[in-house]
Scaffold this active site. Structure first.
Site, PDB file in Angstrom:
ATOM      1  N   GLU A 135       0.926  -1.095  -0.008  1.00  0.00           N
ATOM      2  CA  GLU A 135       0.085   0.103   0.129  1.00  0.00           C
ATOM      3  C   GLU A 135       0.859   1.290  -0.022  1.00  0.00           C
ATOM      4  O   GLU A 135       2.009   1.367   0.540  1.00  0.00           O
ATOM      5  CB  GLU A 135      -0.890  -0.035   1.403  1.00  0.00           C
ATOM      6  N   GLU A 270     -18.034  -0.767  -9.857  1.00  0.00           N
ATOM      7  CA  GLU A 270     -17.314  -1.671  -9.169  1.00  0.00           C
ATOM      8  C   GLU A 270     -18.047  -2.556  -8.238  1.00  0.00           C
ATOM      9  O   GLU A 270     -17.543  -3.366  -7.698  1.00  0.00           O
ATOM     10  CB  GLU A 270     -16.104  -0.801  -8.370  1.00  0.00           C
ATOM     11  N   LEU A 284     -16.449  -3.460  -1.033  1.00  0.00           N
ATOM     12  CA  LEU A 284     -16.996  -4.488  -2.189  1.00  0.00           C
ATOM     13  C   LEU A 284     -17.130  -5.795  -1.451  1.00  0.00           C
ATOM     14  O   LEU A 284     -16.214  -6.080  -0.757  1.00  0.00           O
ATOM     15  CB  LEU A 284     -16.356  -4.481  -3.405  1.00  0.00           C
ATOM     16  N   TRP A 286     -16.019  -9.593  -1.883  1.00  0.00           N
ATOM     17  CA  TRP A 286     -15.034  -9.999  -2.720  1.00  0.00           C
ATOM     18  C   TRP A 286     -15.585 -11.231  -3.101  1.00  0.00           C
ATOM     19  O   TRP A 286     -14.762 -12.410  -2.689  1.00  0.00           O
ATOM     20  CB  TRP A 286     -13.573  -9.797  -1.976  1.00  0.00           C
ATOM     21  N   ASP A 389      -7.575  -4.839  -9.064  1.00  0.00           N
ATOM     22  CA  ASP A 389      -7.147  -4.330  -7.930  1.00  0.00           C
ATOM     23  C   ASP A 389      -6.039  -5.198  -7.248  1.00  0.00           C
ATOM     24  O   ASP A 389      -6.154  -6.453  -7.112  1.00  0.00           O
ATOM     25  CB  ASP A 389      -8.439  -3.799  -7.091  1.00  0.00           C
ATOM     26  N   GLU A 392      -0.455  -6.219  -3.824  1.00  0.00           N
ATOM     27  CA  GLU A 392       0.583  -6.089  -2.890  1.00  0.00           C
ATOM     28  C   GLU A 392       0.759  -6.727  -1.775  1.00  0.00           C
ATOM     29  O   GLU A 392       1.452  -6.835  -0.981  1.00  0.00           O
ATOM     30  CB  GLU A 392       0.527  -4.456  -2.802  1.00  0.00           C
ATOM     31  N   ARG A 439      -3.016  -1.175 -10.257  1.00  0.00           N
ATOM     32  CA  ARG A 439      -2.112  -0.281  -9.455  1.00  0.00           C
ATOM     33  C   ARG A 439      -1.151  -0.873  -8.886  1.00  0.00           C
ATOM     34  O   ARG A 439       0.220  -0.347  -9.009  1.00  0.00           O
ATOM     35  CB  ARG A 439      -2.773   0.501  -8.397  1.00  0.00           C
ATOM     36  N   ASP A 456      -4.570   4.734  -4.931  1.00  0.00           N
ATOM     37  CA  ASP A 456      -5.601   5.804  -4.144  1.00  0.00           C
ATOM     38  C   ASP A 456      -5.196   6.989  -3.282  1.00  0.00           C
ATOM     39  O   ASP A 456      -4.874   7.059  -2.082  1.00  0.00           O
ATOM     40  CB  ASP A 456      -5.947   4.485  -2.835  1.00  0.00           C
ATOM     41  N   HIS A 521     -14.141   8.375 -10.168  1.00  0.00           N
ATOM     42  CA  HIS A 521     -14.492   7.333  -8.877  1.00  0.00           C
ATOM     43  C   HIS A 521     -15.062   8.225  -8.004  1.00  0.00           C
ATOM     44  O   HIS A 521     -14.758   9.339  -7.596  1.00  0.00           O
ATOM     45  CB  HIS A 521     -13.100   7.085  -8.476  1.00  0.00           C
TER      46      HIS A 521
END
Length: 663
Positions: A135, A270, A284, A286, A389, A392, A439, A456, A521
C-alpha cells in the site's frame, strides 16, 4: 560490456563507459548474512534487517572469463562475477551470505529517474528507495497530522518511497540504465553522489545494463526489455469512463450525466459484485460474480448500454472473501495458499473481513481463476474492462504451492496477477479490446497489463499524496516501459475529515481530460464527498472536460500507435525531448506526446501558475491561440482552461485548434 583488469582492481565497461569500478581501498562489493524482520498490517509493511558478518570484497582474480572476489589477497573467494552480453551475474560462494551491496559508478552532477511508479519524486537523486510492493500509505508525509493518525492505525501513513509499483530499474542523465534481475527486497540508494548503491536481499542475481545515444532510444530499449502494451482501443480513449457505485440507481445517474452533455464511453460499477460496508467506507463483497439484488437485469442493462456505444466495466482482485461461494470452491480444489505449519488456508485481514489468497504458483489455480472467474463470470457476462485491484498483499509467512520463498515471490505477485488477467482476455480473443487497469506492479508487469492507474490518492492537493502525485507516477512509470497511465478523477481516500472540494474535482477533471484514459471514481466514502454530479457546476465541468478528452482522441490514437512501435509513453517528462539539466527535476507538468505540453493546476484555489516552455521555438496556447516564446511564463488558468500548449507546426495543429470549441 567487458571487464577491465587493473593493477589496483577492475572495472566493468559498457559502451566505453565505466559503470562499475572496484579496488582494495574502495571495494564495489560487500556481502553479509541477513536477519530480516517483516511485519504486515493490511498491506502496510515494516521491514528491517540486522545483517552480520559483513565482508567487503576488494580483491579480484580471474577464473576463465569470470572474476572471483575475496576479502584479502589470496583468501578464499566469496563472490563470483560473470559477464554475458550486457548482463553481470553476481553469485555468493559462501553458504548463508544472502545480502549483497553493489556500488556502481556515479558522477557528481548525474540525475537519476525510474524506480517503477514513484509518487513523490521523479528525480531519485539524493534519496534511497526500498523496492517492495505495498500500500502506498495515506498522507505519505511524516510532518502531517493525517500521516501521524494513519501511522497509529495499522502503520498506514506511508512515506515518500512507498508505492504499489516499485521496480529496481533506473536511468541516468549520462544515458545508461541498470536493471536488477531479482524479485528480492532491494534498495536503490542514491544518497551519495560518488556512487549508486544497490542492496539486494538475495545471494544470486543479475544486473542488466543498457546504453544509448539519446534518452528516447534508452526508454525504448527498456520498453522492449519488459514488454510493450497493445494499443488502447478506441472506446477507452473516445470519451470518459464514469465511475458510479449506487447499484441500480447508477443507470439513472448516468443518463443525467449524458443529458448534461458529457461524452461517455464507459460505465464503471465496481459494486457489480455487491457491497460490504466497513468503518473504512463503502467497500465491495469479494466474490467475483454478478450480485443480482444490487443490479437486477444487469445483462439487459449492459446490452442497452452497448447499443449506445457505452461499455460496462467492473472490478476484481486476486483474493476471495471466506464468506463467499468462490472461496469455498477454491478451497475444495486446493487452490488457496496455506499456513506454513499446517494444511489450513492462510487468511489475510483486509480490514473487518478475511480472505484467502488464490495461489498463482499453482498452474491449475491460475487457469481456474483466469477461466472460471474472469473468463466466465466477467468476459462472457459482457464486461469490457475492469479494475484489477490489489496484488501487493502477499504475506511472507504463508506456504505456496511451488515451494517458493514468499520473500522472493512477494514482489512478483502483481506480475502473476497481471498474467492471470491477460490470459483470460487472450482466451476470449479480446487482447487490445478489453481493458483492465492495475495499480500494483513490478518488473515484467508491462508485458501483461495494458493500463496503469495511480492508486488511491487522498482527496486533496497535498505534496506527497494529492492530485500532483499522479503526474509523477505516470512520468516515472513511463520511463521504465509503461505507455499508459491514468488516475481516479476526484481522488479516492477520504479519512479523518479530509473530503473533496469543488476546486479539487474540477482540477482533476482537467487533468483527466489530458490523460490517455479519463475515468471518475466516487471514492471510499461517496456519501461524505462531492461527486461529479453533485451540483450543476461540477456536472458542467465534468461534461466539458469529457468533450475535450473526446476531441483529443485522434491524437491519443496516434500516440498509442506510436507507443507500440517505439515504446515511448503518452505522458512524457519535458527532458525526454528537451535534454536540458534545468528540466531534470520538473514533475508538475508534462509533454503529451512530442507536440503538446500540459501544466495541470495542482494547488488549491490557484487561478494561474508558472509554466516552463522548453526548446527554441514558440508554443501556442490551446485556449487563446496566442503564441509564447520558450521560457517561463505565468499563465492564467480559469476553470476549464488549464495551461495547455502545442507546437504550431505540428501536423495535429488543426485538431488542437478545434479543441477549444469542443468544450
Amino acid at each position: 560490456m567487458t571487464f577491465t583488469i587493473r593493477e589496483d582492481g577492475f572495472a566493468c565497461v559498457l559502451a566505453g563507459r565505466e559503470v562499475l569500478r572496484s579496488a582494495p581501498y574502495a571495494p564495489a562489493f560487500a556481502i553479509a548474512r541477513g536477519a530480516p524482520s517483516v511485519e504486515m498490517v493490511r498491506g502496510n509493511f515494516a521491514i528491517s534487517d540486522a545483517p552480520t558478518d559483513r565482508v567487503e570484497l576488494g580483491f579480484a582474480r580471474p577464473e576463465g572469463e569470470d572474476l572471483l572476489l575475496s576479502a584479502s589477497d589470496g583468501s578464499e573467494p566469496m563472490l563470483r562475477l560473470s559477464l554475458q552480453h550486457d548482463a553481470l551475474t553476481v553469485t555468493t560462494l559462501t553458504p548463508g551470505f544472502d545480502r549483497v551491496w553493489v556500488d556502481l559508478a556515479a558522477n557528481a552532477d548525474e540525475h537519476i529517474w525510474g524506480g517503477g511508479e514513484q509518487m513523490s519524486y521523479l528525480n531519485l537523486s539524493g534519496r534511497r528507495f526500498p523496492i517492495w510492493t505495498s500500500e502506498p500509505g495515506v498522507g505519505r508525509d511524516k510532518s502531517t497530522e493525517l500521516t501521524r493518525l494513519m501511522d497509529q492505525n495499522g502503520m498506514a501513513g506511508g512515506d515518500y518511497w512507498w508505492t504499489n509499483y516499485p521496480q529496481p530499474t533506473f536511468l541516468t542523465s549520462t544515458l545508461w540504465a541498470c536493471h536488477l534481475g531479482s524479485s528480492a527486497y532491494s534498495v536503490l540508494d542514491f544518497t551519495d553522489a560518488a556512487r549508486h548503491r544497490i542492496e539486494v536481499w538475495e545471494g544470486a542475481f543479475t544486473l542488466e545494463f543498457f546504453s544509448a545515444d539519446d534518452l528516447p532510444t534508452l526508454v525504448g530499449a527498456l520498453s522492449s526489455r519488459f514488454g510493450r502494451q497493445p494499443a488502447l482501443p478506441d472506446w477507452a480513449i473516445g470519451g470518459a469512463i464514469v465511475g458510479l457505485k449506487e447499484g441500480e440507481a447508477s443507470f439513472a445517474r448516468l443518463e443525467k450525466i449524458i443529458e448534461a452533455g458529457a461524452q461517455v464511453s464507459g460505465l464503471w460499477c465496481e459494486d457489480w459484485i455487491g457491497i460490504r460496508q466497513t468503518s473504512f467506507g463503502r467497500r465491495l463483497f469479494w466474490d467475483w460474480s454478478w450480485n443480482e439484488p444490487r443490479y437486477p437485469d444487469l445483462p439487459a442493462r449492459i446490452a442497452a448500454l452497448a447499443e449506445k456505444g457505452i461499455r460496462f466495466l467492473g472490478y476484481v482482485n486476486p483474493y476471495l472473501a471466506n464468506d463467499g461461494k468462490q472461496y469455498a470452491e477454491a478451497e475444495a480444489l486446493g487452490y488457496l495458499a496455506l499456513q506454513q505449519d499446517s494444511d489450513a488456508v492462510y487468511l489475510v485481514d483486509f480490514g473487518e473481513f478475511d480472505c484467502g489468497v488464490v495461489d498463482f504458483t499453482n498452474p491449475a489455480a491460475m487457469d481456474w481463476f483466469a477461466e472460471r472467474v474472469i473468463g466466465k463470470e466477467m468476459l462472457d457476462f459482457g464486461l469490457s474492462g475492469w479494475m484489477a485491484d490489489f496484488g501487493e498483499y502477499l504475506p511472507v509467512d504463508l506456504r505456496l504451492h511451488d515451494g517458493s520463498d514468499p520473500m522472493l515471490m512477494h514482489n512478483r505477485w502483481p506480475v502473476l496477477w497481471a498474467e492471470a488477467n491477460a490470459r483470460a482476455v487472450a482466451s476470449r480473443g479480446k487482447t487490445g479490446e478489453a481493458v483492465f487497469f492495475m495499480r500494483a506492479g513490478f518488473s515484467g508487469v508491462q508485458a501483461h497489463c495494458p493500463l496503469l492507474w495511480a492508486g488511491d490518492q487522498s482527496v486533496d492537493f497535498t505534496r506527497h499524496d494529492g492530485i500532483n502525485t499522479v503526474i509523477t507516477a505516470a512520468l516515472s512509470a513511463g520511463l521504465v516501459g509503461n505507455a499508459y497511465s491514468h488516475s481516479d478523477v476526484g481522488g479516492y481516500t477520504s479519512l479523518h475529515g479530509n473530503v473533496r472540494t469543488a476546486d479539487l474535482i474540477m482540477r482533476w477533471c482537467e487533468l483527466g481530460a489530458f490523460s490517455p484514459v479519463m475515468r471518475s471514481h466516487e471514492g471510499n466514502r461517496p456519501d461524505d464527498n462531492l461527486q461529479i454530479d453533485s451540483s450543476p457546476e461540477l456536472l458542467n465541468a465534468f461534461a466539458s472536460m469529457s468533450r475535450v478528452h473526446k476531441a483529443l482522441a485522434p491524437y491519443v490514437r496516434h500516440l498509442s500507435d506510436e507507443a507500440v512501435v517505439t515504446g515511448l509513453p503518452v505522458q512524457r517528462p519535458l527532458f525526454l525531448h528537451y535534454f536540458d539539466p534545468a528540466l531534470f527535476c520538473v514533475q508538475d507538468q508534462y509533454l503529451c506526446g512530442a507536440d503538446m505540453l500540459v501544466a495541470p493546476i495542482v494547488e488549491a484555489d490557484a487561478t494561474q501558475r508558472e509554466v516552463i516552455l522548453p526548446g527554441d521555438t514558440p508554443w501556442r496556447h490551446l485556449w487563446t491561440g496566442e503564441d509564447f516564446a520558450p521560457g517561463t511564463h505565468t499563465i492564467a488558468a480559469p476553470y476549464g482552461e488549464p495551461p495547455v500548449f502545442f507546437l504550431p507546426d505540428s501536423k495535429f495543429a488543426p485538431l488542437f485548434a478545434t479543441i477549444r470549441e469542443s468544450k
